[in-house]
Design a protein around this motif. Structure first.
Motif, PDB file in Angstrom:
ATOM      1  N   PHE A  49      58.386  27.276  45.001  1.00 20.17           N
ATOM      2  CA  PHE A  49      59.429  27.112  43.988  1.00 20.17           C
ATOM      3  C   PHE A  49      60.250  28.383  43.804  1.00 20.17           C
ATOM      4  O   PHE A  49      61.263  28.384  43.104  1.00 20.17           O
ATOM      5  CB  PHE A  49      58.802  26.717  42.639  1.00 20.17           C
ATOM      6  CG  PHE A  49      57.813  27.725  42.124  1.00 20.17           C
ATOM      7  CD1 PHE A  49      58.244  28.879  41.486  1.00 20.17           C
ATOM      8  CD2 PHE A  49      56.454  27.537  42.296  1.00 20.17           C
ATOM      9  CE1 PHE A  49      57.336  29.824  41.022  1.00 20.17           C
ATOM     10  CE2 PHE A  49      55.543  28.470  41.844  1.00 20.17           C
ATOM     11  CZ  PHE A  49      55.990  29.618  41.205  1.00 20.17           C
ATOM     12  N   ALA A  57      49.904  37.978  39.597  1.00 14.48           N
ATOM     13  CA  ALA A  57      48.645  38.620  39.990  1.00 14.48           C
ATOM     14  C   ALA A  57      48.728  38.871  41.495  1.00 14.48           C
ATOM     15  O   ALA A  57      49.286  38.038  42.234  1.00 14.48           O
ATOM     16  CB  ALA A  57      47.447  37.740  39.654  1.00 14.48           C
ATOM     17  N   GLN A  80      43.967  37.133  43.182  1.00 14.88           N
ATOM     18  CA  GLN A  80      44.286  35.987  42.325  1.00 14.88           C
ATOM     19  C   GLN A  80      43.036  35.144  42.068  1.00 14.88           C
ATOM     20  O   GLN A  80      42.060  35.240  42.786  1.00 14.88           O
ATOM     21  CB  GLN A  80      45.380  35.123  42.983  1.00 14.88           C
ATOM     22  CG  GLN A  80      46.766  35.744  42.828  1.00 14.88           C
ATOM     23  CD  GLN A  80      47.866  34.926  43.502  1.00 14.88           C
ATOM     24  OE1 GLN A  80      47.604  33.875  44.072  1.00 14.88           O
ATOM     25  NE2 GLN A  80      49.083  35.436  43.452  1.00 14.88           N
ATOM     26  N   GLY A  98      40.988  35.810  37.089  1.00 15.85           N
ATOM     27  CA  GLY A  98      41.154  35.955  35.642  1.00 15.85           C
ATOM     28  C   GLY A  98      42.204  36.963  35.196  1.00 15.85           C
ATOM     29  O   GLY A  98      42.415  37.137  33.993  1.00 15.85           O
ATOM     30  N   ILE A  99      42.864  37.627  36.145  1.00 17.40           N
ATOM     31  CA  ILE A  99      43.844  38.651  35.755  1.00 17.40           C
ATOM     32  C   ILE A  99      45.039  38.013  35.036  1.00 17.40           C
ATOM     33  O   ILE A  99      45.474  38.484  33.981  1.00 17.40           O
ATOM     34  CB  ILE A  99      44.301  39.460  36.981  1.00 17.40           C
ATOM     35  CG1 ILE A  99      43.133  40.300  37.501  1.00 17.40           C
ATOM     36  CG2 ILE A  99      45.508  40.349  36.646  1.00 17.40           C
ATOM     37  CD1 ILE A  99      43.406  41.023  38.815  1.00 17.40           C
ATOM     38  N   GLY A 100      45.572  36.935  35.619  1.00 14.38           N
ATOM     39  CA  GLY A 100      46.711  36.272  34.987  1.00 14.38           C
ATOM     40  C   GLY A 100      46.360  35.787  33.585  1.00 14.38           C
ATOM     41  O   GLY A 100      47.108  36.013  32.632  1.00 14.38           O
ATOM     42  N   SER A 101      45.192  35.163  33.448  1.00 13.89           N
ATOM     43  CA  SER A 101      44.774  34.665  32.131  1.00 13.89           C
ATOM     44  C   SER A 101      44.625  35.804  31.131  1.00 13.89           C
ATOM     45  O   SER A 101      45.030  35.681  29.970  1.00 13.89           O
ATOM     46  CB  SER A 101      43.427  33.931  32.243  1.00 13.89           C
ATOM     47  OG  SER A 101      43.530  32.856  33.136  1.00 13.89           O
ATOM     48  N   VAL A 136      58.015  28.458  31.216  1.00 10.79           N
ATOM     49  CA  VAL A 136      58.377  27.407  32.165  1.00 10.79           C
ATOM     50  C   VAL A 136      57.427  27.564  33.340  1.00 10.79           C
ATOM     51  O   VAL A 136      57.406  28.611  33.992  1.00 10.79           O
ATOM     52  CB  VAL A 136      59.839  27.556  32.636  1.00 10.79           C
ATOM     53  CG1 VAL A 136      60.159  26.533  33.714  1.00 10.79           C
ATOM     54  CG2 VAL A 136      60.790  27.400  31.456  1.00 10.79           C
ATOM     55  N   GLY A 137      56.620  26.552  33.585  1.00  9.69           N
ATOM     56  CA  GLY A 137      55.664  26.665  34.683  1.00  9.69           C
ATOM     57  C   GLY A 137      54.773  25.438  34.733  1.00  9.69           C
ATOM     58  O   GLY A 137      55.040  24.436  34.051  1.00  9.69           O
TER      59      GLY A 137
HETATM   60  C1  LIG Z   1      49.871  32.245  38.312  1.00  8.07           C
HETATM   61  C2  LIG Z   1      49.071  33.541  38.377  1.00  8.07           C
HETATM   62  C3  LIG Z   1      49.761  34.617  37.560  1.00  8.07           C
HETATM   63  C4  LIG Z   1      47.694  33.247  37.764  1.00  8.07           C
HETATM   64  O1  LIG Z   1      46.947  34.462  37.760  1.00  8.07           O
HETATM   65  P1  LIG Z   1      45.461  34.476  38.375  1.00  8.07           P
HETATM   66  O2  LIG Z   1      44.866  35.771  37.985  1.00  8.07           O
HETATM   67  O3  LIG Z   1      45.556  34.149  39.814  1.00  8.07           O
HETATM   68  O4  LIG Z   1      44.801  33.222  37.628  1.00  8.07           O
HETATM   69  P2  LIG Z   1      43.500  33.182  36.720  1.00  8.07           P
HETATM   70  O5  LIG Z   1      42.351  33.695  37.503  1.00  8.07           O
HETATM   71  O6  LIG Z   1      43.771  33.787  35.406  1.00  8.07           O
HETATM   72  O7  LIG Z   1      43.368  31.627  36.493  1.00  8.07           O
HETATM   73  C5  LIG Z   1      42.910  30.826  37.554  1.00  8.07           C
HETATM   74  C6  LIG Z   1      43.209  29.413  37.226  1.00  8.07           C
HETATM   75  O8  LIG Z   1      44.612  29.244  37.208  1.00  8.07           O
HETATM   76  C7  LIG Z   1      44.985  28.239  38.115  1.00  8.07           C
HETATM   77  N1  LIG Z   1      46.243  28.665  38.660  1.00  8.07           N
HETATM   78  C8  LIG Z   1      46.546  29.845  39.204  1.00  8.07           C
HETATM   79  N2  LIG Z   1      47.829  29.847  39.588  1.00  8.07           N
HETATM   80  C9  LIG Z   1      48.339  28.656  39.257  1.00  8.07           C
HETATM   81  C10 LIG Z   1      49.616  28.065  39.377  1.00  8.07           C
HETATM   82  N3  LIG Z   1      50.665  28.698  39.930  1.00  8.07           N
HETATM   83  N4  LIG Z   1      49.781  26.815  38.917  1.00  8.07           N
HETATM   84  C11 LIG Z   1      48.745  26.154  38.366  1.00  8.07           C
HETATM   85  N5  LIG Z   1      47.516  26.663  38.200  1.00  8.07           N
HETATM   86  C12 LIG Z   1      47.323  27.901  38.663  1.00  8.07           C
HETATM   87  C13 LIG Z   1      43.895  28.211  39.131  1.00  8.07           C
HETATM   88  O9  LIG Z   1      43.841  26.973  39.779  1.00  8.07           O
HETATM   89  C14 LIG Z   1      42.680  28.460  38.273  1.00  8.07           C
HETATM   90  O10 LIG Z   1      42.313  27.279  37.637  1.00  8.07           O
HETATM   91  P3  LIG Z   1      40.790  26.991  37.197  1.00  8.07           P
HETATM   92  O11 LIG Z   1      40.441  28.059  36.181  1.00  8.07           O
HETATM   93  O12 LIG Z   1      40.845  25.627  36.603  1.00  8.07           O
HETATM   94  O13 LIG Z   1      39.996  27.125  38.457  1.00  8.07           O
HETATM   95  C15 LIG Z   1      48.878  34.050  39.840  1.00  8.07           C
HETATM   96  O14 LIG Z   1      48.166  33.096  40.583  1.00  8.07           O
HETATM   97  C16 LIG Z   1      50.179  34.361  40.554  1.00  8.07           C
HETATM   98  O15 LIG Z   1      50.667  35.489  40.525  1.00  8.07           O
HETATM   99  N6  LIG Z   1      50.755  33.355  41.235  1.00  8.07           N
HETATM  100  C17 LIG Z   1      51.999  33.541  41.972  1.00  8.07           C
HETATM  101  C18 LIG Z   1      53.163  33.751  41.029  1.00  8.07           C
HETATM  102  C19 LIG Z   1      53.278  32.600  40.040  1.00  8.07           C
HETATM  103  O16 LIG Z   1      53.230  31.427  40.403  1.00  8.07           O
HETATM  104  N7  LIG Z   1      53.472  32.952  38.738  1.00  8.07           N
HETATM  105  C20 LIG Z   1      53.619  31.983  37.683  1.00  8.07           C
HETATM  106  C21 LIG Z   1      54.981  31.382  37.732  1.00  8.07           C
HETATM  107  S1  LIG Z   1      55.268  30.241  36.431  1.00  8.07           S
END
Ligand SMILES: CC(C)(COP(=O)(O)OP(=O)(O)OC[C@H]1O[C@@H](n2cnc3c(N)ncnc32)[C@H](O)[C@@H]1OP(=O)(O)O)[C@@H](O)C(=O)NCCC(=O)NCCS
Length: 168
Positions: A30, A87, A92, A95-98, A119-120
């Motif tokens: 996206f 993250a 990834q 838990g960093i994003g959370s 938005v996501g």
């Molecule tokens: C989205 C993002 C910030 C999440 O951070 P993270 O540290 O990887 O995620 P966490 O460990 O905190 O959380 C993991 C959970 O999030 C879910 N998850 C991670 N990225 C996701 C996404 N893009 N969409 C939906 N779910 C997502 C995982 O499936 C997992 O789910 P579970 O707990 O049910 O197994 C990271 O994956 C990232 O940088 N992605 C690419 C950029 C992006 O898409 N940013 C968000 C744009 S709206």
């Protein structure tokens, strides 16, 4: 204990944040590649109201989250748009994003903010309390299916939410 720490962005972090956001969004279908530049533009325009980084044990920036002021029906109502969240791909899903999302929301709540929008993927953001608000819509129809909001204080607002100018 977690393998990372979270702190506000500091002077000198800019290039590392750019690289991290670039890596995080590089393979996302996206993404139009605008996210690293968006963080810079928000900063340049004074719209990066809250910017947090996650550091690993070596001090490397492995996560970032930005929040910028949003208006509702043209008024500054204490609402903030959460974007982007990143993250580093090798760490990834640990838990960093959370942790960044929760830390950002708590800081905004403590500072008196009234709400946060995003938005996501709803499946991801609803776990943090983001939900559809019947009276609140984004100014872009394109964002509507992915738009969610979290009320931090007061009554749920009604109106059209517009992001900071850096979003274009
Ligand atoms: C989205 C993002 C910030 C999440 O951070 P993270 O540290 O990887 O995620 P966490 O460990 O905190 O959380 C993991 C959970 O999030 C879910 N998850 C991670 N990225 C996701 C996404 N893009 N969409 C939906 N779910 C997502 C995982 O499936 C997992 O789910 P579970 O707990 O049910 O197994 C990271 O994956 C990232 O940088 N992605 C690419 C950029 C992006 O898409 N940013 C968000 C744009 S709206």
């Amino acid at each position: 204990m977690s393998d990372w720490t979270i702190r506000p962005e500091a002077a000198g972090d800019e290039r590392a944040i750019y690289g991290l956001v670039e890596r995080a969004f590089a393979r996302m279908p996206f993404s139009d590649g605008s996210e690293p530049g968006l963080v810079d533009l928000l900063r340049e325009r004074g719209e990066l109201a809250l910017s947090l980084v996650a550091l690993d044990k070596s001090g490397k920036i492995v996560g970032h989250i930005g929040f910028s002021p949003a208006t509702i029906d043209g008024r500054d109502c204490g609402w903030f748009q959460m974007a982007p969240v990143s993250a580093d791909p090798p760490v990834q899903f640990r838990g960093i994003g959370s942790a960044l999302i929760r830390a950002g929301i708590e800081r905004l709540r403590a500072s008196g903010a009234r709400g946060v929008s995003v938005v996501g993927d709803p499946a991801y953001y609803e776990r943090f309390g983001f939900a559809e608000l019947s009276g609140l819509a984004p100014s872009s129809d394109h964002d509507l299916p992915y738009f969610r909001a979290l009320v931090l204080a007061g009554e749920p607002p009604r109106g059209t939410l517009r992001y900071a100018s850096a979003f274009g």
